[in-house]
Write a protein that holds these residues in place. Structure first.
Motif, PDB file in Angstrom:
ATOM      1  N   TYR A 118       1.104  -1.599   0.149  1.00 44.93           N
ATOM      2  CA  TYR A 118       0.082  -0.231   0.015  1.00 44.93           C
ATOM      3  C   TYR A 118       1.050   1.034   0.196  1.00 44.93           C
ATOM      4  O   TYR A 118       1.776   1.382   0.997  1.00 44.93           O
ATOM      5  CB  TYR A 118      -1.333  -0.222   1.302  1.00 44.93           C
ATOM      6  CG  TYR A 118      -2.055   1.278   1.275  1.00 44.93           C
ATOM      7  CD1 TYR A 118      -2.317   1.453  -0.190  1.00 44.93           C
ATOM      8  CD2 TYR A 118      -2.308   1.065   2.453  1.00 44.93           C
ATOM      9  CE1 TYR A 118      -3.206   2.811   0.377  1.00 44.93           C
ATOM     10  CE2 TYR A 118      -3.691   1.773   2.437  1.00 44.93           C
ATOM     11  CZ  TYR A 118      -3.697   2.671   1.248  1.00 44.93           C
ATOM     12  OH  TYR A 118      -5.266   3.692   1.854  1.00 44.93           O
ATOM     13  N   ARG A 119       0.680   1.986  -1.558  1.00 43.38           N
ATOM     14  CA  ARG A 119       1.714   2.810  -0.931  1.00 43.38           C
ATOM     15  C   ARG A 119       0.699   4.354  -1.285  1.00 43.38           C
ATOM     16  O   ARG A 119       0.088   4.987  -2.639  1.00 43.38           O
ATOM     17  CB  ARG A 119       2.284   2.988  -2.300  1.00 43.38           C
ATOM     18  CG  ARG A 119       3.018   3.834  -3.391  1.00 43.38           C
ATOM     19  CD  ARG A 119       4.355   4.290  -2.678  1.00 43.38           C
ATOM     20  NE  ARG A 119       5.182   5.405  -3.002  1.00 43.38           N
ATOM     21  CZ  ARG A 119       5.528   6.324  -2.202  1.00 43.38           C
ATOM     22  NH1 ARG A 119       4.786   6.653  -1.420  1.00 43.38           N
ATOM     23  NH2 ARG A 119       6.203   7.121  -2.680  1.00 43.38           N
TER      24      ARG A 119
ATOM     25  N   GLY B 170      -4.012 -14.429   6.533  1.00 45.60           N
ATOM     26  CA  GLY B 170      -2.426 -15.109   6.326  1.00 45.60           C
ATOM     27  C   GLY B 170      -1.674 -14.480   5.686  1.00 45.60           C
ATOM     28  O   GLY B 170      -0.812 -14.805   4.606  1.00 45.60           O
ATOM     29  N   ALA B 171      -2.096 -13.109   4.534  1.00 43.58           N
ATOM     30  CA  ALA B 171      -1.115 -12.698   4.269  1.00 43.58           C
ATOM     31  C   ALA B 171       0.016 -11.334   4.885  1.00 43.58           C
ATOM     32  O   ALA B 171      -0.239 -11.088   5.846  1.00 43.58           O
ATOM     33  CB  ALA B 171      -2.506 -11.457   2.776  1.00 43.58           C
ATOM     34  N   GLU B 172       1.116 -11.122   3.440  1.00 39.15           N
ATOM     35  CA  GLU B 172       1.630 -10.188   3.956  1.00 39.15           C
ATOM     36  C   GLU B 172       0.878  -9.106   3.296  1.00 39.15           C
ATOM     37  O   GLU B 172       0.772  -8.313   2.782  1.00 39.15           O
ATOM     38  CB  GLU B 172       3.014  -9.985   3.521  1.00 39.15           C
ATOM     39  CG  GLU B 172       3.713 -11.822   3.927  1.00 39.15           C
ATOM     40  CD  GLU B 172       5.035 -12.030   3.044  1.00 39.15           C
ATOM     41  OE1 GLU B 172       5.636 -11.163   2.449  1.00 39.15           O
ATOM     42  OE2 GLU B 172       5.587 -12.730   2.364  1.00 39.15           O
ATOM     43  N   LEU B 173       1.410  -7.137   5.142  1.00 41.04           N
ATOM     44  CA  LEU B 173       1.018  -6.128   4.479  1.00 41.04           C
ATOM     45  C   LEU B 173       2.218  -5.162   4.916  1.00 41.04           C
ATOM     46  O   LEU B 173       2.377  -5.491   5.776  1.00 41.04           O
ATOM     47  CB  LEU B 173      -0.292  -5.998   5.252  1.00 41.04           C
ATOM     48  CG  LEU B 173      -0.618  -4.772   5.476  1.00 41.04           C
ATOM     49  CD1 LEU B 173      -1.587  -4.096   3.773  1.00 41.04           C
ATOM     50  CD2 LEU B 173      -1.490  -3.979   5.898  1.00 41.04           C
ATOM     51  N   HIS B 174       2.287  -4.136   3.850  1.00 42.08           N
ATOM     52  CA  HIS B 174       3.753  -3.681   3.394  1.00 42.08           C
ATOM     53  C   HIS B 174       3.011  -2.255   3.586  1.00 42.08           C
ATOM     54  O   HIS B 174       2.043  -1.755   2.289  1.00 42.08           O
ATOM     55  CB  HIS B 174       4.695  -3.917   2.468  1.00 42.08           C
ATOM     56  CG  HIS B 174       5.225  -5.240   2.535  1.00 42.08           C
ATOM     57  ND1 HIS B 174       6.520  -5.252   3.229  1.00 42.08           N
ATOM     58  CD2 HIS B 174       4.747  -6.289   1.866  1.00 42.08           C
ATOM     59  CE1 HIS B 174       6.767  -6.490   2.964  1.00 42.08           C
ATOM     60  NE2 HIS B 174       6.000  -7.546   2.246  1.00 42.08           N
ATOM     61  N   LEU B 175       2.556  -0.960   4.156  1.00 48.94           N
ATOM     62  CA  LEU B 175       2.411   0.529   4.863  1.00 48.94           C
ATOM     63  C   LEU B 175       3.769   0.699   3.771  1.00 48.94           C
ATOM     64  O   LEU B 175       4.820   1.209   4.321  1.00 48.94           O
ATOM     65  CB  LEU B 175       2.262   0.603   5.200  1.00 48.94           C
ATOM     66  CG  LEU B 175       1.399   2.171   5.266  1.00 48.94           C
ATOM     67  CD1 LEU B 175       0.713   2.396   4.592  1.00 48.94           C
ATOM     68  CD2 LEU B 175       0.740   2.400   6.898  1.00 48.94           C
ATOM     69  N   VAL B 176       3.781   1.457   2.906  1.00 49.61           N
ATOM     70  CA  VAL B 176       5.087   1.912   2.357  1.00 49.61           C
ATOM     71  C   VAL B 176       4.651   3.777   1.854  1.00 49.61           C
ATOM     72  O   VAL B 176       3.776   3.786   1.383  1.00 49.61           O
ATOM     73  CB  VAL B 176       5.143   2.273   0.398  1.00 49.61           C
ATOM     74  CG1 VAL B 176       6.692   3.027   0.052  1.00 49.61           C
ATOM     75  CG2 VAL B 176       5.820   0.406   0.895  1.00 49.61           C
TER      76      VAL B 176
END
Length: 446
Positions: free
Chosen positions: A357-358, A379-385
């Motif tokens: 998520y950008r 069970g997902a990976e979440l990246h906040l950029v």
């Protein structure tokens, strides 16, 4: 970032709906190109070469007009498999094809009939318009198409309001009707063969029928059946609001996560405006949810909607769905309010997913709490950029760091156009196959 153990992978989808639909459209067009050539040859070549060429260009211009109608009809089967943005792109190039073939038709006919006379090509067209049934209608139709073609150029689109551009485009239907009556009145294929005459009537019936079905009958029937109303209005931030829509038999509505509707809220001051907003939650058979950012007066007014407001919704539209998956695992990349269909897709997708998520700042991360809870549950990976546009936080090296196996996953992408263009270039650099890259822009054909 939330990281959990990957669940077992789901089997990949073997069917390629986009390829099937695209191949089907090409096959239909090719078959009709051949049919037109056969009927044209059977009608004979009684005139000089210029007139013969003019008639052939006229027939293919008519065929392209019918094909154009099919592209803008918003038929669910085509839209779900190809996507409205790609159909819009084809619609644009087909439109220019119509313009040039009909201009060639007029030029060759004018010079052909002027050959051996003292009257020039312009005088010939004037004489034909005055003495031959249907020619004046053809001249008017060509004039309309030239105007529509002119306002479709990029330089004109940038200077015209969307409403003005759309209003001018409606005159294309007038041109179609005039062209049909011209073809019936003077077309040699109509006068020389009953089979060819039946063929052309069939082509126009299918094309016009598709428009009536997709643009009028289906939307009216669905709205009468489902009776959409506003159930709740929930502010998500200072400039973002979620609208919950309820209705009857929503479990029968063929909507999927990732799709969008054209929403028309039937208030005194907004009933005439239709805006495309994606579903921000997977349809559950009870409610539909859209989440919109205030980008103008229409979207800003959504937070003031009253509970119970009637809604006229056209759709669902779009091919940005799990129907097009080719791999068991996926990457979902969202930018800004483009998170809305991404959040809905995460809810529906099976198999391990990585969500990126950008946004510019943490405050811009709309629906982030929902994403975090949903990622944890699935069970997902979440990246906040976060951060400024430069340096590129989604450069190839950064994407590879977050998703080392990105080339083996489906990638779903939604966000502002500059960001999408940059990410698509980065994905190509990383070797992600085109068939595994899924995105859609909000473009409305016709």
């Amino acid at each position: 970032m939330t990281t959990t153990v990957k669940p077992p992978s789901a089997p990949p989808t073997a069917i390629r709906p986009k390829v099937v639909a695209r191949t089907g459209l090409y096959a239909v067009l090719a078959a009709n190109v051949v049919a037109v050539a056969v009927f044209f040859a059977q009608a004979g070549f009684a005139s000089n070469a210029l007139v013969v060429l003019g008639r052939l260009f006229g027939l293919y211009g008519a065929l392209l007009m019918a094909f154009q109608l099919l592209l803008v009809a918003r038929l669910p089967w085509l839209d779900r498999r190809i996507g409205m943005d790609r159909l819009t792109s084809w619609h644009r190039w087909t439109g220019f094809g119509i313009l040039w073939t009909l201009l060639a038709h007029a030029v060759f006919i004018a010079f052909g009939y002027a050959e051996g006379t003292d009257v020039g090509p312009i005088g010939t067209i004037v004489d034909l318009a005055e003495t031959t049934e249907g020619v004046l209608r053809a001249v008017v139709a060509l004039g309309i198409i030239v105007v529509v073609g002119a306002v479709s150029g990029r330089w004109a689109r940038r200077r015209l309001a969307y409403e003005t551009w759309h209003f001018i485009h409606f005159y294309t239907y007038v041109a179609v009707v005039l062209a049909i009556t011209h073809q019936v009145a003077v077309g040699t294929t109509f006068t020389s063969s009953s089979v060819a005459r039946t063929y052309w009537y069939g082509v126009w019936t299918v094309a016009l029928g598709a428009v009536v079905l997709g643009r009028a009958v289906l939307p009216l029937w669905r709205n009468l059946r489902h009776q959409f109303r506003v159930e709740a209005v929930v502010p998500e931030s200072d400039n973002v609001v979620s609208i919950y829509i309820t209705g009857r038999d929503l479990d029968k509505l063929p909507a999927r996560a990732g799709q969008f509707f054209l929403w028309r809220f039937l208030t005194k001051d907004r009933w005439w405006q239709a805006n495309p907003f994606s579903l921000s939650a997977a349809p559950d058979g009870r409610t539909l949810r859209l989440t919109a950012k205030a980008a103008g007066d229409g979207s800003a007014a959504l937070r003031h909607l009253q509970i119970g407001t009637r809604v006229f919704a056209e759709g669902p539209y779009g091919a940005f769905t799990a129907l097009h998956r080719t791999r068991p695992e996926s990457v979902l990349i969202a930018g800004g309010v483009g998170v809305t269909p991404i959040r809905a897709l995460l809810e529906e997708l099976h198999g391990h997913a990585v969500v990126i998520y950008r946004v510019a700042t943490d405050r811009d991360a709309v629906l982030y709490d929902e994403l975090r809870e949903l990622a944890r549950a699935k069970g997902a990976e979440l990246h906040l950029v976060t951060g400024p546009v430069q340096p590129d936080k989604l450069a190839p090296a950064e994407l590879l760091r977050m998703v080392p196996d990105i080339a083996d996953r489906d990638v779903f992408l939604c966000g502002p156009p500059p960001m999408m263009s940059a990410v698509l270039a980065n994905l190509r650099e990383l070797g992600v196959p085109k068939a595994q890259t899924h995105f859609e822009r909000f473009s409305l054909a016709g």
